[in-house]
Scaffold this motif. Sequence first.
Motif, PDB file in Angstrom:
ATOM      1  N   GLY A 534       0.925  -1.178   0.176  1.00 38.77           N
ATOM      2  CA  GLY A 534       0.130   0.048   0.032  1.00 38.77           C
ATOM      3  C   GLY A 534       0.915   1.247  -0.033  1.00 38.77           C
ATOM      4  O   GLY A 534       2.011   0.973  -0.175  1.00 38.77           O
ATOM      5  N   ALA A 535       0.189   2.306   0.257  1.00 39.29           N
ATOM      6  CA  ALA A 535       0.834   3.536   0.314  1.00 39.29           C
ATOM      7  C   ALA A 535       2.002   3.664   1.425  1.00 39.29           C
ATOM      8  O   ALA A 535       2.961   4.253   1.334  1.00 39.29           O
ATOM      9  CB  ALA A 535      -0.070   4.894   0.445  1.00 39.29           C
ATOM     10  N   LYS A 536       1.627   2.902   2.540  1.00 38.43           N
ATOM     11  CA  LYS A 536       2.508   3.010   3.627  1.00 38.43           C
ATOM     12  C   LYS A 536       3.204   1.646   4.141  1.00 38.43           C
ATOM     13  O   LYS A 536       3.841   1.530   5.266  1.00 38.43           O
ATOM     14  CB  LYS A 536       1.958   3.495   5.113  1.00 38.43           C
ATOM     15  CG  LYS A 536       1.244   4.928   4.823  1.00 38.43           C
ATOM     16  CD  LYS A 536       0.519   5.367   5.952  1.00 38.43           C
ATOM     17  CE  LYS A 536       0.260   6.990   5.721  1.00 38.43           C
ATOM     18  NZ  LYS A 536      -0.555   7.468   7.126  1.00 38.43           N
ATOM     19  N   SER A 537       2.974   0.660   3.016  1.00 37.45           N
ATOM     20  CA  SER A 537       3.463  -0.669   3.251  1.00 37.45           C
ATOM     21  C   SER A 537       4.063  -1.237   2.288  1.00 37.45           C
ATOM     22  O   SER A 537       3.575  -0.947   1.176  1.00 37.45           O
ATOM     23  CB  SER A 537       2.474  -1.623   4.022  1.00 37.45           C
ATOM     24  OG  SER A 537       1.512  -1.735   3.074  1.00 37.45           O
ATOM     25  N   ASP A 538       5.204  -2.073   2.377  1.00 38.95           N
ATOM     26  CA  ASP A 538       5.878  -2.848   1.271  1.00 38.95           C
ATOM     27  C   ASP A 538       4.881  -3.947   0.805  1.00 38.95           C
ATOM     28  O   ASP A 538       4.092  -4.434   1.648  1.00 38.95           O
ATOM     29  CB  ASP A 538       6.996  -3.083   1.427  1.00 38.95           C
ATOM     30  CG  ASP A 538       7.881  -1.991   1.480  1.00 38.95           C
ATOM     31  OD1 ASP A 538       7.903  -1.078   0.935  1.00 38.95           O
ATOM     32  OD2 ASP A 538       8.713  -1.966   2.667  1.00 38.95           O
ATOM     33  N   MET A 539       5.384  -4.757  -0.350  1.00 46.32           N
ATOM     34  CA  MET A 539       4.760  -5.696  -0.691  1.00 46.32           C
ATOM     35  C   MET A 539       5.091  -6.962   0.313  1.00 46.32           C
ATOM     36  O   MET A 539       6.224  -6.968   0.532  1.00 46.32           O
ATOM     37  CB  MET A 539       4.942  -6.260  -2.081  1.00 46.32           C
ATOM     38  CG  MET A 539       4.553  -7.583  -2.637  1.00 46.32           C
ATOM     39  SD  MET A 539       5.236  -8.063  -4.369  1.00 46.32           S
ATOM     40  CE  MET A 539       4.735  -6.537  -5.178  1.00 46.32           C
ATOM     41  N   LYS A 540       4.109  -7.835   0.662  1.00 45.06           N
ATOM     42  CA  LYS A 540       4.415  -8.870   1.675  1.00 45.06           C
ATOM     43  C   LYS A 540       4.084 -10.157   0.936  1.00 45.06           C
ATOM     44  O   LYS A 540       3.589 -10.525  -0.151  1.00 45.06           O
ATOM     45  CB  LYS A 540       3.485  -8.786   2.890  1.00 45.06           C
ATOM     46  CG  LYS A 540       3.741  -7.524   3.807  1.00 45.06           C
ATOM     47  CD  LYS A 540       2.794  -7.378   4.951  1.00 45.06           C
ATOM     48  CE  LYS A 540       3.154  -6.582   5.905  1.00 45.06           C
ATOM     49  NZ  LYS A 540       2.412  -6.388   6.835  1.00 45.06           N
ATOM     50  N   VAL A 541       4.968 -11.329   1.474  1.00 44.37           N
ATOM     51  CA  VAL A 541       4.966 -12.390   0.910  1.00 44.37           C
ATOM     52  C   VAL A 541       4.071 -13.308   2.216  1.00 44.37           C
ATOM     53  O   VAL A 541       4.525 -13.143   3.191  1.00 44.37           O
ATOM     54  CB  VAL A 541       5.956 -13.239   0.598  1.00 44.37           C
ATOM     55  CG1 VAL A 541       5.829 -14.660   0.204  1.00 44.37           C
ATOM     56  CG2 VAL A 541       6.717 -12.578  -0.481  1.00 44.37           C
ATOM     57  N   SER A 542       3.203 -14.206   1.769  1.00 45.77           N
ATOM     58  CA  SER A 542       2.367 -14.939   2.809  1.00 45.77           C
ATOM     59  C   SER A 542       3.103 -16.449   2.814  1.00 45.77           C
ATOM     60  O   SER A 542       3.449 -17.029   1.821  1.00 45.77           O
ATOM     61  CB  SER A 542       0.838 -15.299   2.370  1.00 45.77           C
ATOM     62  OG  SER A 542       0.295 -16.099   3.298  1.00 45.77           O
ATOM     63  N   PHE A 543       3.715 -16.617   3.922  1.00 46.73           N
ATOM     64  CA  PHE A 543       4.598 -17.774   4.145  1.00 46.73           C
ATOM     65  C   PHE A 543       3.742 -18.998   5.055  1.00 46.73           C
ATOM     66  O   PHE A 543       2.864 -18.528   6.051  1.00 46.73           O
ATOM     67  CB  PHE A 543       5.727 -17.460   4.743  1.00 46.73           C
ATOM     68  CG  PHE A 543       6.733 -16.883   4.187  1.00 46.73           C
ATOM     69  CD1 PHE A 543       7.654 -17.625   3.224  1.00 46.73           C
ATOM     70  CD2 PHE A 543       6.861 -15.391   4.239  1.00 46.73           C
ATOM     71  CE1 PHE A 543       8.569 -16.627   2.327  1.00 46.73           C
ATOM     72  CE2 PHE A 543       7.712 -14.656   3.544  1.00 46.73           C
ATOM     73  CZ  PHE A 543       8.474 -15.238   2.385  1.00 46.73           C
ATOM     74  N   GLN A 544       3.729 -20.117   4.680  1.00 47.31           N
ATOM     75  CA  GLN A 544       3.566 -21.130   5.833  1.00 47.31           C
ATOM     76  C   GLN A 544       4.789 -21.574   6.394  1.00 47.31           C
ATOM     77  O   GLN A 544       5.522 -22.283   5.759  1.00 47.31           O
ATOM     78  CB  GLN A 544       2.597 -22.174   4.926  1.00 47.31           C
ATOM     79  CG  GLN A 544       2.092 -23.341   6.046  1.00 47.31           C
ATOM     80  CD  GLN A 544       1.397 -24.479   5.165  1.00 47.31           C
ATOM     81  OE1 GLN A 544       1.992 -24.998   4.113  1.00 47.31           O
ATOM     82  NE2 GLN A 544       0.219 -24.894   5.754  1.00 47.31           N
ATOM     83  N   VAL A 545       4.743 -21.759   7.459  1.00 46.48           N
ATOM     84  CA  VAL A 545       5.930 -22.104   8.473  1.00 46.48           C
ATOM     85  C   VAL A 545       5.411 -23.166   9.012  1.00 46.48           C
ATOM     86  O   VAL A 545       4.317 -23.597   9.645  1.00 46.48           O
ATOM     87  CB  VAL A 545       6.143 -21.123   9.545  1.00 46.48           C
ATOM     88  CG1 VAL A 545       7.475 -21.654  10.421  1.00 46.48           C
ATOM     89  CG2 VAL A 545       6.735 -19.652   8.767  1.00 46.48           C
ATOM     90  N   ILE A 546       6.221 -24.346   8.934  1.00 49.09           N
ATOM     91  CA  ILE A 546       6.111 -25.611   9.650  1.00 49.09           C
ATOM     92  C   ILE A 546       7.103 -25.967  10.624  1.00 49.09           C
ATOM     93  O   ILE A 546       8.208 -26.018  10.125  1.00 49.09           O
ATOM     94  CB  ILE A 546       5.940 -26.856   8.667  1.00 49.09           C
ATOM     95  CG1 ILE A 546       4.797 -26.370   7.616  1.00 49.09           C
ATOM     96  CG2 ILE A 546       5.865 -28.244   9.068  1.00 49.09           C
ATOM     97  CD1 ILE A 546       4.800 -27.600   6.402  1.00 49.09           C
ATOM     98  N   LYS A 547       6.781 -26.302  11.794  1.00 48.06           N
ATOM     99  CA  LYS A 547       7.537 -26.225  12.859  1.00 48.06           C
ATOM    100  C   LYS A 547       7.527 -27.973  13.227  1.00 48.06           C
ATOM    101  O   LYS A 547       6.517 -28.265  13.693  1.00 48.06           O
ATOM    102  CB  LYS A 547       7.392 -25.346  14.255  1.00 48.06           C
ATOM    103  CG  LYS A 547       8.030 -25.839  15.411  1.00 48.06           C
ATOM    104  CD  LYS A 547       9.581 -25.632  15.298  1.00 48.06           C
ATOM    105  CE  LYS A 547      10.378 -25.906  16.511  1.00 48.06           C
ATOM    106  NZ  LYS A 547      10.154 -25.207  17.560  1.00 48.06           N
ATOM    107  N   PHE A 548       8.694 -28.457  13.459  1.00 50.45           N
ATOM    108  CA  PHE A 548       8.640 -30.081  13.950  1.00 50.45           C
ATOM    109  C   PHE A 548       9.465 -29.997  15.216  1.00 50.45           C
ATOM    110  O   PHE A 548      10.661 -29.330  15.398  1.00 50.45           O
ATOM    111  CB  PHE A 548       9.612 -30.714  12.954  1.00 50.45           C
ATOM    112  CG  PHE A 548       9.956 -32.066  13.465  1.00 50.45           C
ATOM    113  CD1 PHE A 548       9.081 -33.051  13.570  1.00 50.45           C
ATOM    114  CD2 PHE A 548      11.264 -32.365  13.686  1.00 50.45           C
ATOM    115  CE1 PHE A 548       9.542 -34.368  14.202  1.00 50.45           C
ATOM    116  CE2 PHE A 548      11.680 -33.699  14.123  1.00 50.45           C
ATOM    117  CZ  PHE A 548      10.693 -34.663  14.423  1.00 50.45           C
ATOM    118  N   ASN A 549       8.805 -30.519  16.209  1.00 42.71           N
ATOM    119  CA  ASN A 549       9.607 -30.616  17.539  1.00 42.71           C
ATOM    120  C   ASN A 549      10.224 -32.168  17.593  1.00 42.71           C
ATOM    121  O   ASN A 549       9.667 -33.237  17.791  1.00 42.71           O
ATOM    122  CB  ASN A 549       8.359 -30.574  18.691  1.00 42.71           C
ATOM    123  CG  ASN A 549       8.961 -30.693  20.025  1.00 42.71           C
ATOM    124  OD1 ASN A 549      10.178 -30.679  20.176  1.00 42.71           O
ATOM    125  ND2 ASN A 549       8.094 -30.491  21.029  1.00 42.71           N
TER     126      ASN A 549
END
Length: 693
Positions: A534-549
């Motif tokens: 937007g006017a006050k924000s940069d382009m963003k990427v949507s990520f899917q983070v997968i955490k393994f314990n």
Amino acid sequence: MANPKVEKLKDFGLRYGDKIAVALASVVFVLCLGMAFKRPTIDIKPEQIKKYAEQSESNISRRQDPEEILKILVDQGLKNSNFAKEAEESAKILLVADDFRAAREWVTPEPGAGLIRDTPKLIAPANVYAYPGRGGALVFALDTEGNRILEAEKKEAPKSEPARRRRRRGAAGGGGSMMGGMMGGMMGGAARKGSGGKSQAELEKEAKEDEARRRKLMQARLSGKDEPADKEEEAAGLLADKGPPPKEITRGLRWVAVTATLDHAQMLANYRDALKNPSAAQPYYSRLDVQRQEQQSDGAWGEWEDVASKRNLEILDNLPEEDEELTPDDVRPKNLNDPLPFLKAGLWEKVHIASLVPKEKKEVAPATIPGGAGGGMMEMMGSMMQGPGSAGGGPGGSADMMSRMMGGRGGRGMMGGSSMMGGMGGMMDGEAGFMGGMGMGGGGVAGVDSLTDFWKSEEKKVMVRALDFTAEPDATYHYRLRIVVVNPNYKRDDVTPGHDNKSKELTGPWSEPSNEVHMPSDVSAYAMGVLPGGAKSDMKVSFQVIKFNPEDGVTVPQSFEASPGEIIGEPLRREVPVSDGSGKKTKLIDFNTRQIVLDVDGGWQPMPTGFPGGGLPRPAMALLLRADGAVIVRDEADDRLDAVRKDITSNYKREIDESSKERTSSMGGGYGGMMGSMMGGMMGGGGARGRGR
């Protein structure tokens, strides 16, 4: 001219030689005669001979006390062996004919039969496929020396907890769908009441969605191209617990499942040609050798190295339970297939060959709509459950009867194996049961007189499977396999010269390398889309983070957004699945990937001037800086189609949905096709939405 001296000696010998010989003989005779006269004569008289004879007769005829004889024998070291008692004891010993069987089979040589044996030609496994996985497996706790740790005190399971099945096999999970189909038919009326006032169309939609989900789960569990299979399911027996209970723990594991097929029919043909005896032409598979090569940082592949079998055996040799097998025993050589640990977290994927799984195991029950003919049965069951004493499960009440039918702790019933459905379980599940006697599986070869007890089959194609628990995070591998057999010519003398009869084992050729398989890092980020700036924000990427314990094997996905200069992921409270039936939990999970977004690209791309249309969507691309200084690119075009990511996401949703039920299989649903349809026909009513649990 002759020598005068020689001539003189010759004349002397001819004239005086005989006289000299007679003279020497006479001298020897006189000496011997003189010596004979000097020796004393034998001084013995007839009276002495008579005396000696009488003494000998007295010794022979004299009676001697047996005790004295025994004492003399004992003094000389001879003791009573109590032979009579030993003979009586040996007469009671049962002699087994197999203990006296010949070391090798009897062969009658025939003219031109060619009974000289050769070395069988071994072949390599084909269609090698590798697939990564992660989860939490139930294993025995080990100390620093590799010994099992025993429980400090014996713990009794709660009364509400069903008895745990040990070493599950292929038929271990069949009862759930059978009861699902049966109870769905009996309780059709209850389904309508418990549906929250849903319309028939909504119920039909849910049933179809459930059928599609179960079909998808079945496909995820299979590996390789499917082929028609007409082999019947063979159920193996369950092993009972013995000895003091070792401590069981849930251990987080990473693994690569490597599956392949082996042309067993060609192996049998090679053995028949080499051994010249069809009755002994069965390969004794000893083990499966596994090697892998790792991709280096520059993209090149390293050398082939043996997989650390000792580290893998620390897991495979210490399994309290094994998960179900979809393939029958006669297509799964025991020594060429690693067992599947029972997973408390995660699910098994791509560990069976689709073409070798029986048709009834792959079928998914058609969608059945709750309601219909089951209402009458439900009303009858409702009146039974409302009788006096039934609600509390008192003796003789309907609840007690249901407990016995269902196989609860009060008595073994439908699922326990003692009453109506237990009998059917014995028919389908027991090794020596009804179906077992009819020849459903077995893996043996009829008419073969084996000298040793090992796996034998006449199937054309069999499965091999190896599990590598030593794969490292964020590493990429190739795998290859080879079979090892016991040398059938070991220490035999009827072998063609030049063929190996000294080695105990024979190794086959290596297979072709498997597909490239990547073990994800414990915290992985996948690009899933672009959010315009937007006017006050940069382009963003949507990520899917997968955490393994790594501690308990739980894998949890979560979505995050990040723009250039931001770190992907942060600690967040998230729902965590459980396997004990206590319901999902909420836990704080650190989703921080330690990766910074450097640049992003993608999104809506306007069309050039003159081209029709407003524009085209471009997949998201993100340039990321890792904690080790490396720069990587995440591409939505690859990440959205990543099979491992999709499996993790769908499995997480399924585990969350089923956290309220105690896990009995980490293979997912899939038995509904065989047992659900059978019970639907028996009950004649609308089936339940059973998942083959």
